[in-house]
Design an enzyme around this catalytic site. Sequence first.
Site, PDB file in Angstrom:
ATOM      1  N   LYS A  62      31.746  31.902  53.593  1.00  0.00           N
ATOM      2  CA  LYS A  62      32.472  33.080  53.503  1.00  0.00           C
ATOM      3  C   LYS A  62      33.449  33.608  54.735  1.00  0.00           C
ATOM      4  O   LYS A  62      33.002  32.957  55.756  1.00  0.00           O
ATOM      5  CB  LYS A  62      31.247  34.178  53.506  1.00  0.00           C
ATOM      6  N   ASN A  86      32.893  43.612  43.389  1.00  0.00           N
ATOM      7  CA  ASN A  86      32.121  43.731  44.752  1.00  0.00           C
ATOM      8  C   ASN A  86      32.963  44.244  45.908  1.00  0.00           C
ATOM      9  O   ASN A  86      34.155  44.171  45.788  1.00  0.00           O
ATOM     10  CB  ASN A  86      31.764  42.207  45.175  1.00  0.00           C
ATOM     11  N   CYS A 146      41.972  39.699  51.061  1.00  0.00           N
ATOM     12  CA  CYS A 146      40.560  40.587  50.846  1.00  0.00           C
ATOM     13  C   CYS A 146      40.928  41.732  50.332  1.00  0.00           C
ATOM     14  O   CYS A 146      41.727  42.546  51.139  1.00  0.00           O
ATOM     15  CB  CYS A 146      39.785  40.417  52.060  1.00  0.00           C
ATOM     16  N   ASN A 210      42.371  35.023  44.843  1.00  0.00           N
ATOM     17  CA  ASN A 210      41.449  35.770  45.331  1.00  0.00           C
ATOM     18  C   ASN A 210      40.957  36.811  44.156  1.00  0.00           C
ATOM     19  O   ASN A 210      41.815  36.783  43.096  1.00  0.00           O
ATOM     20  CB  ASN A 210      41.876  36.613  46.559  1.00  0.00           C
ATOM     21  N   THR A 211      40.081  37.674  44.412  1.00  0.00           N
ATOM     22  CA  THR A 211      39.631  38.663  43.504  1.00  0.00           C
ATOM     23  C   THR A 211      40.850  39.434  43.191  1.00  0.00           C
ATOM     24  O   THR A 211      41.623  39.741  43.986  1.00  0.00           O
ATOM     25  CB  THR A 211      38.340  39.552  43.899  1.00  0.00           C
ATOM     26  N   GLY A 263      36.669  32.349  37.832  1.00  0.00           N
ATOM     27  CA  GLY A 263      36.081  32.663  36.537  1.00  0.00           C
ATOM     28  C   GLY A 263      35.702  31.254  36.053  1.00  0.00           C
ATOM     29  O   GLY A 263      35.384  31.282  34.928  1.00  0.00           O
ATOM     30  N   THR A 285      31.445  32.981  41.278  1.00  0.00           N
ATOM     31  CA  THR A 285      30.579  34.004  40.723  1.00  0.00           C
ATOM     32  C   THR A 285      29.328  33.538  39.836  1.00  0.00           C
ATOM     33  O   THR A 285      28.500  33.961  39.715  1.00  0.00           O
ATOM     34  CB  THR A 285      31.263  34.904  39.810  1.00  0.00           C
TER      35      THR A 285
HETATM   36  C1  DHB Z   1      35.106  40.469  50.041  1.00  0.00           C
HETATM   37  C2  DHB Z   1      36.044  39.736  50.548  1.00  0.00           C
HETATM   38  C3  DHB Z   1      37.074  38.929  49.368  1.00  0.00           C
HETATM   39  O1  DHB Z   1      37.994  38.265  49.866  1.00  0.00           O
HETATM   40  C4  DHB Z   1      37.017  39.179  48.186  1.00  0.00           C
HETATM   41  O2  DHB Z   1      37.683  38.818  47.348  1.00  0.00           O
HETATM   42  C5  DHB Z   1      35.880  40.117  47.800  1.00  0.00           C
HETATM   43  C6  DHB Z   1      35.198  40.491  48.449  1.00  0.00           C
HETATM   44  C7  DHB Z   1      34.437  41.078  50.964  1.00  0.00           C
HETATM   45  O3  DHB Z   1      33.884  40.642  51.833  1.00  0.00           O
HETATM   46  O4  DHB Z   1      34.450  42.255  50.892  1.00  0.00           O
END
Ligand code: DHB
Length: 354
Positions: A62, A86, A146, A210-211, A263, A285
């Site tokens: 993380k 999230n 992020c 990333n997301t 995914g 995930t």
């Molecule tokens: C967080 C960090 C990330 O890089 C991400 O893709 C989603 C959530 C976070 O810690 O909030």
Amino acid sequence: MSDVVLHKGSPPVGKAADVDLSTDLAGLSLPNPVFTASGCAAAGRELAPFNDLTAIGGVVTKSIQLAPRSGRPTPRMAETPSGMLNSIGLQGPGIDAFLANDLAWLGEHGARAVVSIAGSSVDDYAKLAARLRGHPVSMIEVNISCPNVEDRGQVFACDPLAAAAVVQAVRRNAPTQVPVFAKLSPDVTDIVAIARACLDAGADGLSLINTSLGIVIDTETMRPTLAGVTGGLSGPAIRPLAVRCVWQVHAALPDVPLMGIGGIRTGLDALEFLLAGATAVQVGTVIFNDPSAPTRISRELRGALAARGIDRMADVIGAAHRPPALVVPESPDPPGDEAPIEERLVRAVTFEEA
Ligand code: DHB
């Protein structure tokens, strides 16, 4: 364009156990291309009962920051169709506790540790990279994407100059022999431009993606579900987006090592990323639903390659970019496994379609 000629009969199925999953990631030799994705397995400890952490590609931790952080207020997770939103807010123990507890534990257990770092300034990243000297780190993943930072201006991956400044600071301060990968955001107009900026600044490879930023609104309260309002969307919902990013970057920069992320739930999903040009993959995930997913997906990938008559995973990297109209002359005596890889790939595809 001419049609692909179909062979008759069954594909030349190999033995899954004989498939070589090894890969090379910017000089790092790996027995297996499947990693855990950052944020979905803390620092790997919880996954040890379900996976042999020395057998998977590695554990991406993380994202860690200089100081401890409690993250965003709750609720900070929401379900979405085929995905999850999230807004954790980079909760974490800070670099000192991370080095003493988490990274040390991974080192003692022989896991390859990919340390994800995050900061709110270039200087934060430089300090984090320097703190990793002398520790058991296989790779550094620079989280410049992020989505849950206070200020969208801190999503360094949305601007080529800002991304390059962070990567350069990390490369200068990180242990020299440790590869540095930059993790990019899909939420940009031209991901290849960001990729080039990071590589020019010294990145050894890229993690894609990333997301993606999203919002869920609760129709009962008629308010956003997440306390942080926006969040990062992950899971199968973003897989085509991620495959597209890997595809575009591999097409433009075919020699650059890429970690494909987004995914992945099965061995076939992993294969899709490899075919698009990824050198390795990360699974995230899915771990919430199946903590043994890294091991299961590695096994499924081996099986999928064997079923296609492919005995070296490295041979399929980027293979989807080959021209669509390769013609294999029909032969009463189909070539054996010594056939060139191009031909075996065509056979794999044509048998599947037959
Ligand atoms: C967080 C960090 C990330 O890089 C991400 O893709 C989603 C959530 C976070 O810690 O909030």
